[in-house]
Each structure stands twice: as structure tokens, then as C-alpha cells.
Scaffold this motif. Structure first.
Motif, PDB file in Angstrom:
ATOM      1  N   VAL A 306       0.820  -1.211   0.000  1.00 26.78           N
ATOM      2  CA  VAL A 306       0.000   0.000   0.000  1.00 26.78           C
ATOM      3  C   VAL A 306       0.862   1.273   0.000  1.00 26.78           C
ATOM      4  CG1 VAL A 306      -1.875   1.224   1.171  1.00 26.78           C
ATOM      5  CG2 VAL A 306      -1.807  -1.262   1.229  1.00 26.78           C
ATOM      6  N   ASP A 307       1.999   1.210   0.686  1.00 31.96           N
ATOM      7  CA  ASP A 307       2.828   2.430   0.823  1.00 31.96           C
ATOM      8  C   ASP A 307       3.974   2.383  -0.183  1.00 31.96           C
ATOM      9  OD1 ASP A 307       4.029   0.250   2.126  1.00 31.96           O
ATOM     10  OD2 ASP A 307       5.264   1.582   3.352  1.00 31.96           O
ATOM     11  N   HIS A 308       3.701   2.805  -1.371  1.00 28.84           N
ATOM     12  CA  HIS A 308       4.712   2.722  -2.427  1.00 28.84           C
ATOM     13  C   HIS A 308       4.539   3.894  -3.378  1.00 28.84           C
ATOM     14  CE1 HIS A 308       1.754   1.025  -5.473  1.00 28.84           C
ATOM     15  NE2 HIS A 308       1.079   1.230  -4.386  1.00 28.84           N
ATOM     16  N   ALA A 309       5.469   3.986  -4.328  1.00 27.69           N
ATOM     17  CA  ALA A 309       5.383   4.955  -5.434  1.00 27.69           C
ATOM     18  C   ALA A 309       5.335   6.400  -4.951  1.00 27.69           C
ATOM     19  CB  ALA A 309       4.178   4.648  -6.326  1.00 27.69           C
ATOM     20  N   GLY A 310       5.756   6.650  -3.715  1.00 32.21           N
ATOM     21  CA  GLY A 310       5.795   8.018  -3.214  1.00 32.21           C
ATOM     22  C   GLY A 310       4.480   8.523  -2.650  1.00 32.21           C
ATOM     23  N   LEU A 311       3.521   7.637  -2.427  1.00 32.63           N
ATOM     24  CA  LEU A 311       2.249   8.064  -1.820  1.00 32.63           C
ATOM     25  C   LEU A 311       2.519   8.615  -0.420  1.00 32.63           C
ATOM     26  CD1 LEU A 311      -0.003   5.011  -2.793  1.00 32.63           C
ATOM     27  CD2 LEU A 311      -0.246   7.342  -3.658  1.00 32.63           C
ATOM     28  N   PRO A 312       1.956   9.773  -0.097  1.00 31.09           N
ATOM     29  CA  PRO A 312       2.199  10.328   1.238  1.00 31.09           C
ATOM     30  C   PRO A 312       1.490   9.498   2.321  1.00 31.09           C
ATOM     31  CG  PRO A 312       0.684  11.728   0.002  1.00 31.09           C
ATOM     32  CD  PRO A 312       1.143  10.650  -0.938  1.00 31.09           C
ATOM     33  N   LEU A 313       1.994   9.602   3.537  1.00 31.19           N
ATOM     34  CA  LEU A 313       1.452   8.809   4.650  1.00 31.19           C
ATOM     35  C   LEU A 313      -0.056   8.993   4.789  1.00 31.19           C
ATOM     36  CD1 LEU A 313       1.781   6.980   7.123  1.00 31.19           C
ATOM     37  CD2 LEU A 313       2.334   9.039   8.465  1.00 31.19           C
ATOM     38  N   LYS A 314      -0.496  10.251   4.656  1.00 27.47           N
ATOM     39  CA  LYS A 314      -1.921  10.527   4.830  1.00 27.47           C
ATOM     40  C   LYS A 314      -2.755   9.686   3.849  1.00 27.47           C
ATOM     41  CE  LYS A 314      -5.115  14.496   4.513  1.00 27.47           C
ATOM     42  NZ  LYS A 314      -5.734  14.215   3.190  1.00 27.47           N
ATOM     43  N   THR A 315      -2.304   9.626   2.598  1.00 25.65           N
ATOM     44  CA  THR A 315      -3.025   8.851   1.583  1.00 25.65           C
ATOM     45  C   THR A 315      -2.990   7.354   1.912  1.00 25.65           C
ATOM     46  OG1 THR A 315      -2.343  10.499  -0.028  1.00 25.65           O
ATOM     47  CG2 THR A 315      -3.203   8.434  -0.900  1.00 25.65           C
ATOM     48  N   VAL A 316      -1.832   6.898   2.362  1.00 24.33           N
ATOM     49  CA  VAL A 316      -1.698   5.472   2.698  1.00 24.33           C
ATOM     50  C   VAL A 316      -2.682   5.107   3.819  1.00 24.33           C
ATOM     51  CG1 VAL A 316      -0.141   3.719   3.654  1.00 24.33           C
ATOM     52  CG2 VAL A 316       0.700   5.347   1.938  1.00 24.33           C
ATOM     53  N   LEU A 317      -2.781   5.971   4.805  1.00 27.21           N
ATOM     54  CA  LEU A 317      -3.692   5.686   5.920  1.00 27.21           C
ATOM     55  C   LEU A 317      -5.148   5.716   5.443  1.00 27.21           C
ATOM     56  CD1 LEU A 317      -1.914   7.674   8.800  1.00 27.21           C
ATOM     57  CD2 LEU A 317      -1.735   5.242   8.242  1.00 27.21           C
ATOM     58  N   GLU A 318      -5.446   6.616   4.508  1.00 26.76           N
ATOM     59  CA  GLU A 318      -6.805   6.627   3.927  1.00 26.76           C
ATOM     60  C   GLU A 318      -7.096   5.331   3.177  1.00 26.76           C
ATOM     61  OE1 GLU A 318      -6.836  11.494   3.191  1.00 26.76           O
ATOM     62  OE2 GLU A 318      -6.657  10.138   1.481  1.00 26.76           O
ATOM     63  N   GLN A 319      -6.066   4.846   2.454  1.00 27.57           N
ATOM     64  CA  GLN A 319      -6.224   3.577   1.739  1.00 27.57           C
ATOM     65  C   GLN A 319      -6.539   2.445   2.717  1.00 27.57           C
ATOM     66  OE1 GLN A 319      -6.075   3.049  -1.770  1.00 27.57           O
ATOM     67  NE2 GLN A 319      -6.409   5.235  -1.517  1.00 27.57           N
ATOM     68  N   LEU A 320      -5.871   2.493   3.862  1.00 32.82           N
ATOM     69  CA  LEU A 320      -6.097   1.435   4.854  1.00 32.82           C
ATOM     70  C   LEU A 320      -7.494   1.547   5.457  1.00 32.82           C
ATOM     71  CD1 LEU A 320      -2.561   1.261   6.492  1.00 32.82           C
ATOM     72  CD2 LEU A 320      -3.650  -0.435   5.015  1.00 32.82           C
TER      73      LEU A 320
END
Lengths: 384, 212
Positions: A306-320
């Protein structure tokens, strides 16, 4: 069915802002992501192991122990542990220790690393990669199962009367997966030991994953660990979702187009049709994920990157958060049509039960003057 | 049945590289027929796979039609390969196709080398660039390589035709006369279900035998 996430710990610039996080930010973000994974109800958090920039995933045991202290339920794992360049004597100690500290919430996935130059950094010979993976694991396997080991191999100094400490928790070694994308020898190794086999899956066409998994299943049965459909299979997966499919595509495209692995190559549309990458609505991610069974059969562990390609932490947490929302449906879907004889992935609890209960396997030193041993005095209570 | 695959890297339409490729294909088919062999002919136009080849470099796998083209080349009993000369060597597109083949894909495969260019001064590209490449790939190259400069297509002296004829005969002799004695590694063949048909038993791996 275990559902979780894995990270490789890459430090990648966010292509939409040009900003690259610092190592410190990325290391802390990894912990935040792991905690979030437990919060949304995932079963597994796994970290990779790389020893070169742009990665922050060196010393995975420190990360796992730290995450273990901040979580209560989630299984900690690796994706992957470098069995080639890490001394198996050290792996035996490190992961047995984490097993004790986390009350059995740890397993491992063996791998061979992402880059040739890593071998000399640890005094090993790249030309012997496969042989190292085989010999080192054979030793690790014994260190966790035999209290006293005499051993001699090609790649490290011999061991005589060696006891790895601490002994595995409750007398049960951590479960081991073997990860490989395209080496049939590693599928063969996993099958031989009756260990799990994990196919990274994410950058590959389904036809390839299907064949690797089929090979492992066939050989698992050959070695008498059960029928082919009882072999322990894990898959990677990769998604980006927004409530609205078009929003997901629009937001993810610049990350895709510039991603270190496949950026500047195939179009997002081509790559999503050729590999498991799914960019769309939660419903689309759900359906695509459940379709992986069509070519590998019922399996035991699904890990998402989920946390790849330079996605910011905020976006990663939203994905989760979004993953958490579809998680009950995903579990229900995976349970549908699953035959009763297909096992779940082994956990510490199931392995202890299979071993007939917990045993304290502490090896006490012998008094080197009198030959007296502590266990001669009184029986020791098992811990669990 | 002899499976002949022609790999041609011309870019323009029409292309003189394709023109030479077709002449060679006809000559090889005729030469095999003379030797009593039926021919199944496939032509791989690399131009059609240009995007897929660039993608393959980055993703590590072949998609769609490219996967089929690679499969055809892997199964071929004989190859005819034709490239235009760019900057004193084979074209990048031509090289990329052979770069993405699995190791051993061409081991033992008879290959006829051919090239085109605007001037005959490039003719040694066949010997100094193509032949070493195919030696590395452990293909069996036929002694006569065919070079066609623009002026050859206009010349009425029959020199090009005779080279085409000689090279095709050499390839036909190899393709018809030899059946492969050393099997290629299974993984080199991207067929549907036998990618991992043979495995090395783990006991043998544990003993440290060379897995290849």
C-alpha cells in the motif's frame, strides 16, 4: 484466511509535489502504518529488508520488535528476510527473541534480496545465491528444532555443540514462508519442508503466478505434507482505491507513471489488465482480490503493498481505512466455497496445538565443575 | 514439418529490410521443400512490438502479442533475422528483442543473419555485430550472411540473389539435417503449462549440485 499488508520501505519522491520524505519520516511512517493495520483489523504486517538507498528497511528486527511493543494482536512478518546474506545463527536468535517478546506473533518469509551488490556487503558471493539460500535455511531449520547442533557446511564456520538461544517459544519455531517470483528451486524448497510459499504476484501476469503456485502445490503433495490444495500459499496484491473509480484513476495515475518499478513503461490501463494492480472503487478492489483464487486455488495469506510509489502517509492511511471498510466482505468472500480440508495459515497458537501443547524448552547450562544441571532438581512449568 | 520464423526489424513501410526478409523466407521455404521438408512460416515484425518491448524492459514480462512472438521464436527450428544498420550496428529495436529472450532460448537454433543499409560500406556489421551476438546466444549461425545495400536492389547482376540462395540452402541443410540434441531449459519456453515442467529434487539441491 489472513489478510495484511507488506512494505518494502522505499523512500520515493511524491511525483505530485516533488517532495521526498526524510529517512526519519519514512521510518516513523512505517510504524504508523503498522499500527493502522492493526486498528482496521488486518492480520499481518510484514516488512521487507533492504540494505541500500532508497530504502529504510535495514534492521527489520528492530522495526518488528518496536511495532510488536505498540500492537497487541497483529502478526509480524517479513517480506523478505535475506536468508542468503544473513547468518542463520543470527536469524535464529533474532526471531526467537521477537517470538518471546510478542508472545508468538511472528513468522518470517525467506528471500534472496533485491540487488547483487548486497552479497559482498555481508561477505557473501553473489554467484552462490541459490546455494546460500538452501544451505543457510537448512541450518536455521535445525537451530530451531534441535537444542544442540553439530553442523558443517560450505558457507560459514562449523558449529560444535551449539545451542541457539532463546529456544523457540513453547517449543515451536516461527512458521516460515519462502518468497520467490521466478525460481522454481525456491518453490521446491518450500514444498520439501512443508513450509509456506509466497508469490509476490504484484508485478507479474496471472499466468506466471499460477504456474509457480501450481509447481509448489504439486511438490508439497509429492513430499507428503498433504494434498496439493492443502499447501500453504500466500500472494501479494496492490491497489489504489477511492469511493469513485474515476477519482482513483485520476489521483493514482501520476504515481503510477513515475513509480520506480514500472513507471515510464506500460500505461496504467495495460498494467492493471496484465497484473493484479487494481485502481478503482472499493467494490472493484474487493472483486479483483477475490478473483485471485481462480488461478491459484484457495489460499492462506493475502498481503497488499500500500505504501509505495511516493504516496504520502496521509493517503496510505486513507487507503487502509477503505481497506478496513471492505475487510468483512473480503473475509466473507474468501470463506465462500472454501472446502473444510483447506487449512488456514499456521499461527503460533495452531502450531502449539499441533505439537500437543506448549513446552518450555529452555536449555539450562550444565555446571562445568560438578556437571549438575538445573533441570535435575525440579520440573519446570510450561509458560503457556 | 520445419518451423521457420523470420524476425525483421525494419521500420518504414514499405521497408527494404522486410523486402530482404521476404526474399530470404521464400528461398528458405524453397530450399527446405527441395529437401523434402514442409515449412510452417511465421514472420515477426518487431515494429509491431515496439511498445511492448520497451514495457518488457521495465516490467520484466512480455504481454499479449509479444509473448506469442517470443513463443514462436523459442519453438522455431530455424530463424532468419534481418536488421537495418543503425549507427554502425544492428538497430536498438532488433537488439531489444533478443535482450528480452530467456537465456538458452536460442541455444542450438540454426540462424541466418541478414542486414540492410543505405551503403555497402556497412556490410561487415553482419560479422562484427550480429555474429558475435548470436554466438553469445549459442545459436548456430550459417556461414553465409546476407547484406543488401540500397544499390543491390537495383543491380541486375544477380549477386544478391545468389547470396540469398546460398544462405537459404545452408540454413535448410542445418534445419533439416539436425534435430536438436541438447534440450533447452524448460523455462526458456513460455508455453502455457510446462514452464516449470521439470524440477530439480530438493535432495539434489541440498547436496549442492549445480541447479542449472
Amino acid at each position: 484466511m489472513q489478510i495484511g499488508i507488506f512494505t518494502v520501505g522505499d523512500v520515493t519522491a511524491d511525483p505530485t509535489t516533488g517532495r521526498t520524505p526524510s529517512e526519519h519520516e519514512r521510518i516513523k511512517a512505517t510504524v504508523a502504518i503498522a499500527r493502522k493495520a492493526e486498528e482496521i483489523g488486518l492480520d499481518v504486517f510484514a516488512t521487507g529488508e533492504h540494505h541500500n538507498p532508497p530504502f529504510i528497511s535495514s534492521n527489520p528486527t528492530a522495526t518488528l520488535a518496536y511495532v510488536g511493543a505498540q500492537t497487541e494482536r497483529i502478526i509480524l512478518s517479513t517480506a523478505t528476510t535475506l536468508i542468503t546474506t544473513t547468518d542463520p545463527v543470527l536469524i535464529a536468535e533474532d526471531y526467537a527473541k521477537i517470538q518471546h517478546l510478542t508472545d508468538g506473533r511472528v513468522d518470517l518469509m525467506m528471500g534472496r534480496g533485491n540487488t547483487g551488490p548486497v552479497y559482498p556487503w555481508f561477505g557473501k558471493d553473489i554467484r552462490r545465491g541459490l546455494e546460500l539460500a538452501i544451505e543457510n535455511y537448512a541450518l536455521l531449520h535445525r537451530l530451531w528444532r534441535e537444542d544442540v547442533v553439530d553442523w558443517e557446511g560450505k558457507f560459514r564456520t562449523p558449529l560444535q555443540g551449539y545451542t541457539s538461544t532463546p529456544r523457540p517459544l513453547d517449543g515451536v519455531p516461527p512458521f516460515v514462508w519462502h518468497g520467490s517470483i521466478r525460481s522454481p528451486e525456491i518453490a521446491e524448497q518450500a514444498a520439501y519442508y512443508g513450509d509456506g510459499f509466497f508469490h509476490n504476484h504484484i508485478f507479474w501476469p496471472a499466468s506466471h503466478t499460477r504456474q509457480m503456485v501450481a509447481l509448489y502445490r504439486r511438490r508439497f503433495e509429492h513430499y507428503g505434507h498433504g494434498s496439493a490444495d492443502q499447501a500453504i500459499v500466500g500472494l501479494g496484491g496492490q491497489f489504489f482505491m477511492r469511493r469513485n473509480s474515476q477519482d482513483a484513476v485520476r489521483e493514482f495515475r501520476p504515481y503510477f507513471d513515475n513509480a520506480p518499478v514500472y513507471g515510464h513503461g506500460p500505461s496504467l490501463e495495460d498494467f492493471t489488465s496484465q497484473t493484479p494492480l487494481t485502481v478503482g472503487s472499493p467494490q472493484e478492489v474487493l472483486e479483483r482480490t477475490l478473483s485471485f483464487r481462480d488461478y491459484v486455488g484457495h489460499y492462506q495469506r493475502q498481503l497488499f503493498l500500500v505504501d509505495h510509489a511516493g504516496l504520502p502517509l496521509k493517503t496510505v492511511l486513507e487507503q487502509l481505512d477503505l481497506l478496513g471498510e471492505i475487510l468483512p466482505e473480503m473475509r466473507k468472500g474468501f470463506a465462500e466455497g472454501r472446502p473444510a480440508h483447506v487449512p488456514d495459515a499456521p499461527t503460533h497458537g495452531s502450531l502449539v496445538a499441533a505439537a500437543g501443547g506448549a513446552r518450555d524448552t529452555t536449555v539450562h547450562a550444565t555446571d562445568d565443575v560438578t556437571g549438575h544441571r538445573v533441570e535435575d532438581d525440579a520440573p519446570v512449568q510450561a509458560t503457556a | 514439418m520445419t518451423r521457420v520464423v523470420v524476425v525483421t526489424a525494419g521500420l518504414s513501410q514499405p521497408s527494404s529490410t522486410r523486402l530482404l526478409a521476404d526474399r530470404l523466407a521464400d528461398a528458405v521455404t524453397a530450399a527446405l521443400a527441395e529437401r523434402g521438408e514442409r515449412v510452417e512460416l511465421d514472420v515477426v515484425e518487431l515494429r509491431d512490438h515496439a511498445h511492448a518491448l520497451a514495457d518488457h524492459l521495465l516490467t520484466g514480462f512480455a504481454s499479449g502479442d509479444l509473448a506469442e512472438a517470443i513463443g514462436a521464436v523459442a519453438r522455431a527450428d530455424a530463424l532468419v533475422v534481418v536488421t537495418p544498420v543503425f549507427s554502425a550496428s544492428y538497430s536498438g529495436l532488433f537488439k531489444t528483442f533478443f535482450d528480452v529472450l530467456e537465456p538458452e532460448t536460442l541455444a542450438g537454433t540454426p540462424v541466418l543473419l541478414a542486414a540492410t543499409a543505405g551503403t555497402p560500406r556497412h556490410s561487415l556489421v553482419l560479422e562484427h555485430a550480429l555474429r558475435p551476438l548470436f554466438a553469445y546466444l549459442r545459436a548456430t549461425t550459417v556461414p553465409t550472411a546476407v547484406f543488401a545495400a540500397t544499390e543491390d536492389f537495383g543491380a541486375g547482376d544477380g549477386h544478391l540473389a545468389s547470396r540469398v540462395h546460398r544462405a537459404a540452402g545452408e540454413l535448410a541443410d542445418l534445419a533439416a539435417g539436425t534435430r536438436r540434441t541438447t534440450p533447452r531449459r524448460q523455462a526458456a519456453l513460455p508455453a502455457a503449462d510446462d514452464e516449470f515442467g521439470e524440477v530439480i529434487p530438493f535432495e539434489q539441491l541440498l547436496r549442492g549440485s549445480d541447479p542449472r
